[in-house]
Design a protein around this motif. Sequence first.
Motif, PDB file in Angstrom:
ATOM      1  N   ARG B 452       0.837  -1.207   0.000  1.00  0.00           N
ATOM      2  CA  ARG B 452       0.000   0.000   0.000  1.00  0.00           C
ATOM      3  C   ARG B 452       0.874   1.261   0.000  1.00  0.00           C
ATOM      4  O   ARG B 452       1.794   1.393   0.814  1.00  0.00           O
ATOM      5  CB  ARG B 452      -0.866  -0.005   1.262  1.00  0.00           C
ATOM      6  N   PRO B 453       0.611   2.217  -0.923  1.00  0.00           N
ATOM      7  CA  PRO B 453       1.429   3.432  -0.958  1.00  0.00           C
ATOM      8  C   PRO B 453       1.072   4.368   0.197  1.00  0.00           C
ATOM      9  O   PRO B 453      -0.009   4.274   0.763  1.00  0.00           O
ATOM     10  CB  PRO B 453       1.034   4.067  -2.294  1.00  0.00           C
ATOM     11  N   ARG B 454       1.978   5.260   0.552  1.00  0.00           N
ATOM     12  CA  ARG B 454       1.694   6.245   1.604  1.00  0.00           C
ATOM     13  C   ARG B 454       0.842   7.395   1.081  1.00  0.00           C
ATOM     14  O   ARG B 454       0.051   7.988   1.801  1.00  0.00           O
ATOM     15  CB  ARG B 454       3.006   6.805   2.147  1.00  0.00           C
ATOM     16  N   THR B 455       1.070   7.742  -0.168  1.00  0.00           N
ATOM     17  CA  THR B 455       0.252   8.804  -0.771  1.00  0.00           C
ATOM     18  C   THR B 455      -0.345   8.273  -2.051  1.00  0.00           C
ATOM     19  O   THR B 455       0.172   7.324  -2.647  1.00  0.00           O
ATOM     20  CB  THR B 455       1.101  10.039  -1.109  1.00  0.00           C
ATOM     21  N   LEU B 456      -1.461   8.918  -2.454  1.00  0.00           N
ATOM     22  CA  LEU B 456      -2.102   8.501  -3.686  1.00  0.00           C
ATOM     23  C   LEU B 456      -1.371   9.118  -4.866  1.00  0.00           C
ATOM     24  O   LEU B 456      -0.840  10.225  -4.763  1.00  0.00           O
ATOM     25  CB  LEU B 456      -3.565   8.950  -3.696  1.00  0.00           C
ATOM     26  N   PRO B 457      -1.385   8.443  -5.998  1.00  0.00           N
ATOM     27  CA  PRO B 457      -0.777   9.032  -7.188  1.00  0.00           C
ATOM     28  C   PRO B 457      -1.764   9.964  -7.891  1.00  0.00           C
ATOM     29  O   PRO B 457      -2.948   9.963  -7.570  1.00  0.00           O
ATOM     30  CB  PRO B 457      -0.487   7.803  -8.048  1.00  0.00           C
ATOM     31  N   GLY B 458      -1.261  10.736  -8.840  1.00  0.00           N
ATOM     32  CA  GLY B 458      -2.087  11.535  -9.746  1.00  0.00           C
ATOM     33  C   GLY B 458      -2.991  12.505  -9.000  1.00  0.00           C
ATOM     34  O   GLY B 458      -2.560  13.146  -8.041  1.00  0.00           O
ATOM     35  N   PRO B 459      -4.276  12.606  -9.434  1.00  0.00           N
ATOM     36  CA  PRO B 459      -5.173  13.612  -8.851  1.00  0.00           C
ATOM     37  C   PRO B 459      -5.475  13.350  -7.370  1.00  0.00           C
ATOM     38  O   PRO B 459      -5.953  14.228  -6.671  1.00  0.00           O
ATOM     39  CB  PRO B 459      -6.447  13.502  -9.702  1.00  0.00           C
ATOM     40  N   GLY B 460      -5.196  12.132  -6.886  1.00  0.00           N
ATOM     41  CA  GLY B 460      -5.432  11.833  -5.477  1.00  0.00           C
ATOM     42  C   GLY B 460      -4.374  12.422  -4.559  1.00  0.00           C
ATOM     43  O   GLY B 460      -4.536  12.449  -3.344  1.00  0.00           O
ATOM     44  N   ARG B 461      -3.292  12.937  -5.156  1.00  0.00           N
ATOM     45  CA  ARG B 461      -2.168  13.400  -4.341  1.00  0.00           C
ATOM     46  C   ARG B 461      -2.585  14.532  -3.382  1.00  0.00           C
ATOM     47  O   ARG B 461      -2.206  14.533  -2.212  1.00  0.00           O
ATOM     48  CB  ARG B 461      -1.042  13.877  -5.259  1.00  0.00           C
ATOM     49  N   TRP B 463      -5.405  15.114  -2.070  1.00  0.00           N
ATOM     50  CA  TRP B 463      -6.237  14.590  -0.970  1.00  0.00           C
ATOM     51  C   TRP B 463      -5.364  13.946   0.098  1.00  0.00           C
ATOM     52  O   TRP B 463      -5.517  14.198   1.282  1.00  0.00           O
ATOM     53  CB  TRP B 463      -7.233  13.570  -1.549  1.00  0.00           C
ATOM     54  N   SER B 464      -4.415  13.108  -0.353  1.00  0.00           N
ATOM     55  CA  SER B 464      -3.601  12.390   0.629  1.00  0.00           C
ATOM     56  C   SER B 464      -2.470  13.258   1.173  1.00  0.00           C
ATOM     57  O   SER B 464      -1.773  12.859   2.091  1.00  0.00           O
ATOM     58  CB  SER B 464      -3.050  11.097   0.015  1.00  0.00           C
ATOM     59  N   GLY B 465      -2.309  14.470   0.625  1.00  0.00           N
ATOM     60  CA  GLY B 465      -1.275  15.363   1.113  1.00  0.00           C
ATOM     61  C   GLY B 465      -1.510  15.772   2.557  1.00  0.00           C
ATOM     62  O   GLY B 465      -0.579  16.055   3.301  1.00  0.00           O
ATOM     63  N   THR B 466      -2.793  15.822   2.971  1.00  0.00           N
ATOM     64  CA  THR B 466      -3.099  16.246   4.338  1.00  0.00           C
ATOM     65  C   THR B 466      -3.792  15.142   5.132  1.00  0.00           C
ATOM     66  O   THR B 466      -4.343  15.386   6.187  1.00  0.00           O
ATOM     67  CB  THR B 466      -4.026  17.476   4.311  1.00  0.00           C
ATOM     68  N   ARG B 467      -3.832  13.931   4.557  1.00  0.00           N
ATOM     69  CA  ARG B 467      -4.523  12.852   5.270  1.00  0.00           C
ATOM     70  C   ARG B 467      -3.709  11.574   5.192  1.00  0.00           C
ATOM     71  O   ARG B 467      -2.987  11.346   4.225  1.00  0.00           O
ATOM     72  CB  ARG B 467      -5.888  12.568   4.619  1.00  0.00           C
ATOM     73  N   ASP B 468      -3.864  10.728   6.219  1.00  0.00           N
ATOM     74  CA  ASP B 468      -3.287   9.390   6.159  1.00  0.00           C
ATOM     75  C   ASP B 468      -4.245   8.489   5.414  1.00  0.00           C
ATOM     76  O   ASP B 468      -5.460   8.551   5.630  1.00  0.00           O
ATOM     77  CB  ASP B 468      -3.091   8.830   7.576  1.00  0.00           C
ATOM     78  N   LEU B 469      -3.704   7.649   4.549  1.00  0.00           N
ATOM     79  CA  LEU B 469      -4.576   6.665   3.898  1.00  0.00           C
ATOM     80  C   LEU B 469      -5.002   5.644   4.942  1.00  0.00           C
ATOM     81  O   LEU B 469      -4.201   5.250   5.792  1.00  0.00           O
ATOM     82  CB  LEU B 469      -3.820   5.954   2.774  1.00  0.00           C
ATOM     83  N   PRO B 470      -6.268   5.241   4.901  1.00  0.00           N
ATOM     84  CA  PRO B 470      -6.709   4.253   5.897  1.00  0.00           C
ATOM     85  C   PRO B 470      -5.958   2.937   5.700  1.00  0.00           C
ATOM     86  O   PRO B 470      -5.694   2.531   4.564  1.00  0.00           O
ATOM     87  CB  PRO B 470      -8.199   4.095   5.614  1.00  0.00           C
ATOM     88  N   PRO B 471      -5.590   2.268   6.807  1.00  0.00           N
ATOM     89  CA  PRO B 471      -4.889   0.993   6.673  1.00  0.00           C
ATOM     90  C   PRO B 471      -5.817  -0.075   6.107  1.00  0.00           C
ATOM     91  O   PRO B 471      -7.035  -0.023   6.318  1.00  0.00           O
ATOM     92  CB  PRO B 471      -4.490   0.647   8.111  1.00  0.00           C
ATOM     93  N   VAL B 472      -5.256  -0.996   5.376  1.00  0.00           N
ATOM     94  CA  VAL B 472      -6.062  -2.098   4.832  1.00  0.00           C
ATOM     95  C   VAL B 472      -5.989  -3.252   5.843  1.00  0.00           C
ATOM     96  O   VAL B 472      -4.894  -3.629   6.277  1.00  0.00           O
ATOM     97  CB  VAL B 472      -5.509  -2.547   3.459  1.00  0.00           C
ATOM     98  N   PRO B 473      -7.149  -3.809   6.251  1.00  0.00           N
ATOM     99  CA  PRO B 473      -7.117  -4.902   7.230  1.00  0.00           C
ATOM    100  C   PRO B 473      -6.561  -6.183   6.603  1.00  0.00           C
ATOM    101  O   PRO B 473      -6.616  -6.351   5.380  1.00  0.00           O
ATOM    102  CB  PRO B 473      -8.580  -5.061   7.623  1.00  0.00           C
TER     103      PRO B 473
END
Lengths: 222, 492
Positions: B452-461, B463-473
């Motif tokens: 799992r990446p720490r930040t989203l690529p492309g247009p999602g960047r 959004w993830s610049g100020t948020r942690d991506l939720p962990p995948v169970p």
Amino acid sequence: MSSRERILGRVRRALADVPGDDTPYEQAVPRGYLREHGERSTEETVELLAENLADYRALVHRTDAGGLAGTVAALLHRRGATSVVVPPGLDESWLAETDVRRVVDRAEQTPGELDRVDSVVTACAVAVAETGTIVLDGSPDQGRRRITLIPDHHICVVRVPGQVVSSVPQALERLDPVRPLTWISGPSATSDIELDRVEGVHGPRTLEVVLVTGLPSGTDGS
Amino acid sequence: MSGTFIGMPAFPQAARASVHDATLRGNLRHATHTIRGKREQAVAEVADWAELREAGKRIKDHVLRHLDRYLVQLEESVTAAGGVVHWAADAEEANRIVARLVKETGEREVVKVKSMATQEIGLNEALQAEGIRAYETDLAELIVQLGRDRPSHILVPAIHRNRGEIRDIFTREMGEWGRPAPEGLTDSPAELAEAARLHLREKFLRAKVGISGANFMVAETGTLVVVESEGNGRMCLTLPETLISVVGIEKTVPSWRDLEVFLQTLPRSSTAERMNPYTSMWTGTRDEDGPRAFHLVLLDNGRTDTLADEVGRQALRCIRCSACLNVCPVYERAGGHAYGSVYPGPIGAILSPQLRGTRSEIDASLPYASSLCGACYEVCPVAIDIPEVLVHLRERVVEGGPVIREGNKVVLRPAKGHAAERAAMRAARWALTRPGALRTAQRLASRTRRLRPRTLPGPGRAWSGTRDLPPVPPEPFRDWWQRTRGGKDEAK
């Protein structure tokens, strides 16, 4: 097309989607709220008025019919007033014990002339206990609106208990919307500096309310 | 002259500067927290708050449902009482009417009571262009006017200024406009109020024309109501010979009795008082008391367009108390200027894009200026469901669709910049309606969770610049549920 027709037409088109509603106004609004808050005896209602007036920094005094002229004279004297404006229909006897120069409220007076008067003495139309409010309606014993606005010191006589109601709904029932009305709750104030209340801006900075017993109240004729 | 809001950048850009302004944030935090606690107390004093709130909501809904009828009735009542009624479809027309009325008196200056409607239409600037000087007389409006500033709060337009800044503005600017500030003015609020009293006194006493808005207009009687604190309202409403009131059409209430609801809910919601110091009520003109001429300018300016939106029309119930601003976490941090409108805060975020449309960058961004926490709805004395309208307006911005502008139906195109969001939503819809595909995707995500990446690529960047991506169970929820029968056989 006039703007009047344009606006009314837009309103009608804007509401075209709303299903027809013929509920008469009387039934459209549930009025489950209280006519007054809490049950109080007449004395307690007057007491609450005094408390709430004082809470918003009005100075409250109590007297009876015989002591009224003396109280008014003492308040003017303590203030150091040299002139006082009086509405044309104010009971002469209220000012019987003061020799402060009287200025009768006349239509020709300019605001500048009123600005040189120290104090004003008026009656009121009704007082609201729950909110600590006095209401003036321009009757002959209250005068034009400006005389209670420009002088810096307002003495308002409330005939208790006849002129006192508990709540805002009860006050509105007693008032006539055709008359110019001024609701006054304490002296002029502002919350404009850091949202904190400070007393004293443009209206009278000192509001003295005299609660007087034993006088018939003008409004209900009792 | 106060600044304008034209050409404002979108909310996030406008807010970026203000959230880093420590003084501003300190001022806002102090003021909003002071009033918050007091409001709660004032509301708790009345046992029937919920009933008053419901009644206020229903009165306003009823008026809006029959607005045409009540406006006509109001016009008749005001006219019968000696007033003159004018109708203004937009800001430009309202300004033209007021400028003409002032010129007809031969005067070149007017005194003004604080009024949101005249702020909204930019009346002061329009009058200035016609050579008429408008003096603001509300203390906070005076601070804004003298500081060549913009308002940042509905009730207290100078809320972004602390006492020290106010002292500096008074000392520097009062002389330009009339009586200078007293020598050695300190920053004590009482002294500042006194300075305003002295400065404005001469203007009140010589004023021949007053301009106001109104909090309520009673259709049945033709009565107008102005609720205020300082007495500047009373000065402007009673001393001049001519009074011009500019009022939004939604301020109408059917009957005299309706005031018993709003005169209880408005003061407690706005300044947290049982009753504000002064309330003036007048019906037309009265011989030998107050103005001899009274003009009422009924203002549309986007209100009928707002009325046409079945979700958004509830914003027209607003009585401008500003309780929603004082509890809003976004407003508290971003400040009022970032909203790019005289209506900031949560109510502004739903009112401005409806009154002005969502075509400009700032208006299209306003429905997003919220965390949807719902505190605004909670405190609203007329129960406007602000989060509901925010979500509705977001949908309109993203999806486009038919709306009413200036009385005509237009079709909005979907906004640019939301392509990734739309694609994500389409993908979600596709997956969530196909359980098999969803299960496969979830299992795949769980098995590859280390990648799992720490930040989203492309247009999602962004959004993830100020948020942690939720962990995948390690295991999809539905697999876990089936394996353990909802946790009962957790040991397995």
